[in-house]
Design a protein around this motif. Structure first.
Motif, PDB file in Angstrom:
ATOM      1  N   GLN A  74      48.501  55.554  34.499  1.00 55.83           N
ATOM      2  CA  GLN A  74      47.274  55.062  35.117  1.00 55.83           C
ATOM      3  C   GLN A  74      47.585  54.396  36.451  1.00 55.83           C
ATOM      4  O   GLN A  74      48.698  53.942  36.671  1.00 55.83           O
ATOM      5  CB  GLN A  74      46.608  54.030  34.218  1.00 55.83           C
ATOM      6  N   THR A  75      46.560  54.313  37.293  1.00 53.84           N
ATOM      7  CA  THR A  75      46.643  53.499  38.499  1.00 53.84           C
ATOM      8  C   THR A  75      45.638  52.384  38.328  1.00 53.84           C
ATOM      9  O   THR A  75      44.487  52.616  38.012  1.00 53.84           O
ATOM     10  CB  THR A  75      46.308  54.320  39.760  1.00 53.84           C
ATOM     11  N   ARG A  76      46.100  51.167  38.490  1.00 51.00           N
ATOM     12  CA  ARG A  76      45.199  50.016  38.382  1.00 51.00           C
ATOM     13  C   ARG A  76      45.357  49.147  39.622  1.00 51.00           C
ATOM     14  O   ARG A  76      46.388  49.176  40.274  1.00 51.00           O
ATOM     15  CB  ARG A  76      45.439  49.222  37.106  1.00 51.00           C
ATOM     16  N   GLU A  77      44.320  48.411  39.930  1.00 50.00           N
ATOM     17  CA  GLU A  77      44.326  47.556  41.115  1.00 50.00           C
ATOM     18  C   GLU A  77      44.310  46.093  40.681  1.00 50.00           C
ATOM     19  O   GLU A  77      43.507  45.700  39.835  1.00 50.00           O
ATOM     20  CB  GLU A  77      43.121  47.869  41.989  1.00 50.00           C
ATOM     21  N   PHE A 103      52.131  38.967  47.889  1.00 48.66           N
ATOM     22  CA  PHE A 103      51.962  40.331  48.382  1.00 48.66           C
ATOM     23  C   PHE A 103      53.088  40.678  49.360  1.00 48.66           C
ATOM     24  O   PHE A 103      53.688  41.751  49.268  1.00 48.66           O
ATOM     25  CB  PHE A 103      50.604  40.474  49.068  1.00 48.66           C
ATOM     26  N   ASP A 104      53.384  39.776  50.270  1.00 46.30           N
ATOM     27  CA  ASP A 104      54.432  40.025  51.263  1.00 46.30           C
ATOM     28  C   ASP A 104      55.791  40.227  50.600  1.00 46.30           C
ATOM     29  O   ASP A 104      56.583  41.067  51.035  1.00 46.30           O
ATOM     30  CB  ASP A 104      54.496  38.884  52.282  1.00 46.30           C
ATOM     31  N   ARG A 137      48.286  49.101  42.293  1.00 45.50           N
ATOM     32  CA  ARG A 137      47.929  48.936  43.699  1.00 45.50           C
ATOM     33  C   ARG A 137      47.556  47.473  43.885  1.00 45.50           C
ATOM     34  O   ARG A 137      46.509  47.024  43.420  1.00 45.50           O
ATOM     35  CB  ARG A 137      46.754  49.838  44.077  1.00 45.50           C
ATOM     36  N   PHE A 138      48.449  46.722  44.518  1.00 38.79           N
ATOM     37  CA  PHE A 138      48.167  45.316  44.804  1.00 38.79           C
ATOM     38  C   PHE A 138      47.323  45.239  46.067  1.00 38.79           C
ATOM     39  O   PHE A 138      47.564  45.961  47.034  1.00 38.79           O
ATOM     40  CB  PHE A 138      49.460  44.519  44.993  1.00 38.79           C
ATOM     41  N   ARG A 139      46.351  44.357  46.025  1.00 34.47           N
ATOM     42  CA  ARG A 139      45.458  44.165  47.166  1.00 34.47           C
ATOM     43  C   ARG A 139      45.362  42.668  47.438  1.00 34.47           C
ATOM     44  O   ARG A 139      45.274  41.864  46.514  1.00 34.47           O
ATOM     45  CB  ARG A 139      44.068  44.717  46.836  1.00 34.47           C
ATOM     46  N   ILE A 140      45.374  42.333  48.714  1.00 37.30           N
ATOM     47  CA  ILE A 140      45.086  40.951  49.097  1.00 37.30           C
ATOM     48  C   ILE A 140      43.584  40.802  48.984  1.00 37.30           C
ATOM     49  O   ILE A 140      42.831  41.552  49.613  1.00 37.30           O
ATOM     50  CB  ILE A 140      45.572  40.645  50.528  1.00 37.30           C
ATOM     51  N   SER A 171      40.511  41.915  51.364  1.00 36.85           N
ATOM     52  CA  SER A 171      41.124  42.679  52.445  1.00 36.85           C
ATOM     53  C   SER A 171      41.282  44.131  52.013  1.00 36.85           C
ATOM     54  O   SER A 171      41.174  44.464  50.841  1.00 36.85           O
ATOM     55  CB  SER A 171      42.481  42.042  52.779  1.00 36.85           C
ATOM     56  N   ASP A 172      41.565  44.989  52.963  1.00 35.67           N
ATOM     57  CA  ASP A 172      41.853  46.389  52.669  1.00 35.67           C
ATOM     58  C   ASP A 172      43.353  46.646  52.577  1.00 35.67           C
ATOM     59  O   ASP A 172      43.780  47.783  52.367  1.00 35.67           O
ATOM     60  CB  ASP A 172      41.256  47.297  53.756  1.00 35.67           C
ATOM     61  N   GLU A 173      44.148  45.602  52.752  1.00 38.21           N
ATOM     62  CA  GLU A 173      45.602  45.748  52.747  1.00 38.21           C
ATOM     63  C   GLU A 173      46.107  45.925  51.317  1.00 38.21           C
ATOM     64  O   GLU A 173      45.829  45.106  50.446  1.00 38.21           O
ATOM     65  CB  GLU A 173      46.245  44.522  53.393  1.00 38.21           C
ATOM     66  N   THR A 174      46.836  47.022  51.083  1.00 42.31           N
ATOM     67  CA  THR A 174      47.345  47.316  49.750  1.00 42.31           C
ATOM     68  C   THR A 174      48.824  47.688  49.790  1.00 42.31           C
ATOM     69  O   THR A 174      49.368  48.042  50.840  1.00 42.31           O
ATOM     70  CB  THR A 174      46.578  48.478  49.091  1.00 42.31           C
ATOM     71  N   CYS A 175      49.436  47.609  48.627  1.00 37.30           N
ATOM     72  CA  CYS A 175      50.830  47.997  48.433  1.00 37.30           C
ATOM     73  C   CYS A 175      50.931  48.573  47.025  1.00 37.30           C
ATOM     74  O   CYS A 175      50.481  47.939  46.066  1.00 37.30           O
ATOM     75  CB  CYS A 175      51.729  46.774  48.579  1.00 37.30           C
TER      76      CYS A 175
END
Length: 117
Positions: free
Chosen positions: A7-10, A18-19, A47-50, A53-57
């Motif tokens: 699975q993909t989870r956010e 995050f950094d 998928r980590f998200r701040i 924000s739209d910034e993900t990793c």
């Protein structure tokens, strides 16, 4: 028969964590053992998200280990894998500032992660 399809989870992360994940230096993500995380398994993508924000990793889950509390988790995983920029005591205080005592009683989950290449 259970579904073993990865699975993909956010999940949201604070900027400072995050950094560290994005740099590949934070290899253990700490979470309370919430029911919605009960089926996180090896091979899943997070998928980590701040937040806000739209910034993900994106990272791949390598291992999931349950602990009775945050102290046991830090002792079992090693504080430098959770946050290489803070001492064990600093991390314990910060984690407990995020998750109050009633949340910690649910248990703790260490999710070993690796950056997607």
């Amino acid at each position: 028969m259970s579904d073993t399809t990865p699975q993909t989870r956010e999940l949201n992360l604070y900027r400072q964590y995050f950094d560290l994940v994005a740099a590949g230096t934070k290899t253990i993500e700490v979470r309370v053992k919430y029911p919605h995380l009960a089926d996180v398994t090896v091979g899943d993508t997070i998928r980590f998200r701040i937040k806000g924000s739209d910034e993900t990793c994106e990272v791949k889950v390598k291992r999931v280990t349950e602990y009775p509390d945050f102290e046991a988790l830090l002792d079992g995983e090693g504080p430098s894998n959770v946050n290489p920029t803070a001492t064990r005591d600093e991390q314990l205080a910060r984690i407990r500032a995020i998750y109050p005592p009633e949340k910690e009683t649910l248990g703790a989950v260490a999710i070993q992660i690796g950056l997607l290449s």
